[in-house]
Structure formats: structure tokens, C-alpha cells
Design a protein around this motif. Structure first.
Motif, mmCIF file in Angstrom:
data_model
loop_
_atom_site.group_PDB
_atom_site.id
_atom_site.type_symbol
_atom_site.label_atom_id
_atom_site.label_comp_id
_atom_site.label_asym_id
_atom_site.label_seq_id
_atom_site.Cartn_x
_atom_site.Cartn_y
_atom_site.Cartn_z
ATOM 1 N N GLU A 47 0.945 -1.030 -0.140
ATOM 2 C CA GLU A 47 -0.489 0.446 -0.248
ATOM 3 C C GLU A 47 0.930 0.685 -0.122
ATOM 4 O O GLU A 47 0.398 2.232 -0.427
ATOM 5 N N ILE A 48 1.860 1.091 0.847
ATOM 6 C CA ILE A 48 3.062 2.191 0.452
ATOM 7 C C ILE A 48 3.258 2.654 -1.008
ATOM 8 O O ILE A 48 3.385 3.600 -1.053
ATOM 9 N N ALA A 103 -6.350 9.279 2.745
ATOM 10 C CA ALA A 103 -8.055 9.187 2.045
ATOM 11 C C ALA A 103 -8.356 7.746 1.758
ATOM 12 O O ALA A 103 -9.459 7.188 1.496
ATOM 13 N N THR A 104 -7.549 6.712 1.742
ATOM 14 C CA THR A 104 -8.093 4.882 1.669
ATOM 15 C C THR A 104 -8.575 4.785 2.913
ATOM 16 O O THR A 104 -9.165 4.027 3.235
ATOM 17 N N PHE A 105 -7.420 5.150 3.879
ATOM 18 C CA PHE A 105 -7.589 4.099 5.630
ATOM 19 C C PHE A 105 -8.019 4.987 6.697
ATOM 20 O O PHE A 105 -8.330 6.490 5.809
ATOM 21 N N ASP A 106 -8.381 4.859 6.920
ATOM 22 C CA ASP A 106 -8.802 5.390 8.683
ATOM 23 C C ASP A 106 -7.728 5.592 8.888
ATOM 24 O O ASP A 106 -7.742 5.015 10.207
ATOM 25 N N LEU A 107 -7.282 6.491 9.547
ATOM 26 C CA LEU A 107 -5.990 6.556 10.025
ATOM 27 C C LEU A 107 -5.579 7.861 10.798
ATOM 28 O O LEU A 107 -5.124 9.065 11.791
ATOM 29 N N ASP A 108 -6.970 9.078 10.955
ATOM 30 C CA ASP A 108 -7.877 9.768 11.525
ATOM 31 C C ASP A 108 -7.416 9.517 13.440
ATOM 32 O O ASP A 108 -7.728 8.810 13.771
#
Length: 93
Positions: free
Chosen positions: A42-43, A63-68
Motif C-alpha cells: 500500500e505504501i 484518503a483510503t484508510f482510517d488514520l484519523d
């Protein structure tokens, strides 16, 4: 700590094949195959053609994964970028 920038391999240099939970990455330049797990593929996919730091990569992956709200993301991505550089799959920009 400095947020180093890295550049992905040129187009066509890597062949990436998912193998279940593992991903095989064949580097045509070195003729080596690397077996990796997520988030390495993914990176590499998120890096694109331009120079990319851990901060830039974190915003692209968010933008794709929940990193908030995860304050550990950038240091972890910096470590993963360093590991990819040690394998020769990315290089310092």
C-alpha cells in the motif's frame, strides 16, 4: 527528527503479486524477490512518481484508510520507508 523524502522505483522496475496475506515484490533491477505484508504494498502504491515523505504518505493513505487521530502514523511510515530503502525498493530523494 527530519522527515526524509523517498522516491519509488521507476515504472516497470517492480512486479508486485499478491499471495494471500503476503505480497511478492520482484525487483527487476536487482533480480531479487521480497516477501512483504501490509502496509508495504500500500505504501509503494501510494508513493506515486514524485518524492514522498512520511507526512505526505500519511495524508495520501488517510484518503483510503482510517488514520484519523492516530499520532503514531508518521513515525511508523518513516520506519517502513527506511525498511523499503534498505531493501532497495525505494531510494532517498
Amino acid at each position: 527528527m527530519t522527515d526524509r523524502a523517498y522516491r519509488a522505483a521507476p515504472p516497470g522496475a517492480l512486479r508486485i503479486e499478491p499471495l494471500g496475506e503476503l505480497t511478492a515484490i520482484f525487483d527487476r533491477r536487482s533480480m531479487q524477490t521480497h516477501l512483504v505484508v501490509s502496509p508495504m504494498p500500500e505504501i509503494l502504491d501510494a508513493m506515486g512518481a514524485d518524492a514522498c515523505s512520511a507526512a505526505i504518505l500519511a495524508s495520501r493513505l488517510a484518503a483510503t484508510f482510517d488514520l484519523d487521530g492516530d499520532s503514531d502514523v508518521q513515525p511508523i511510515l518513516a520506519e517502513r520507508l527506511s525498511e523499503l530503502a534498505a531493501m532497495g525498493l525505494v531510494e532517498r530523494a
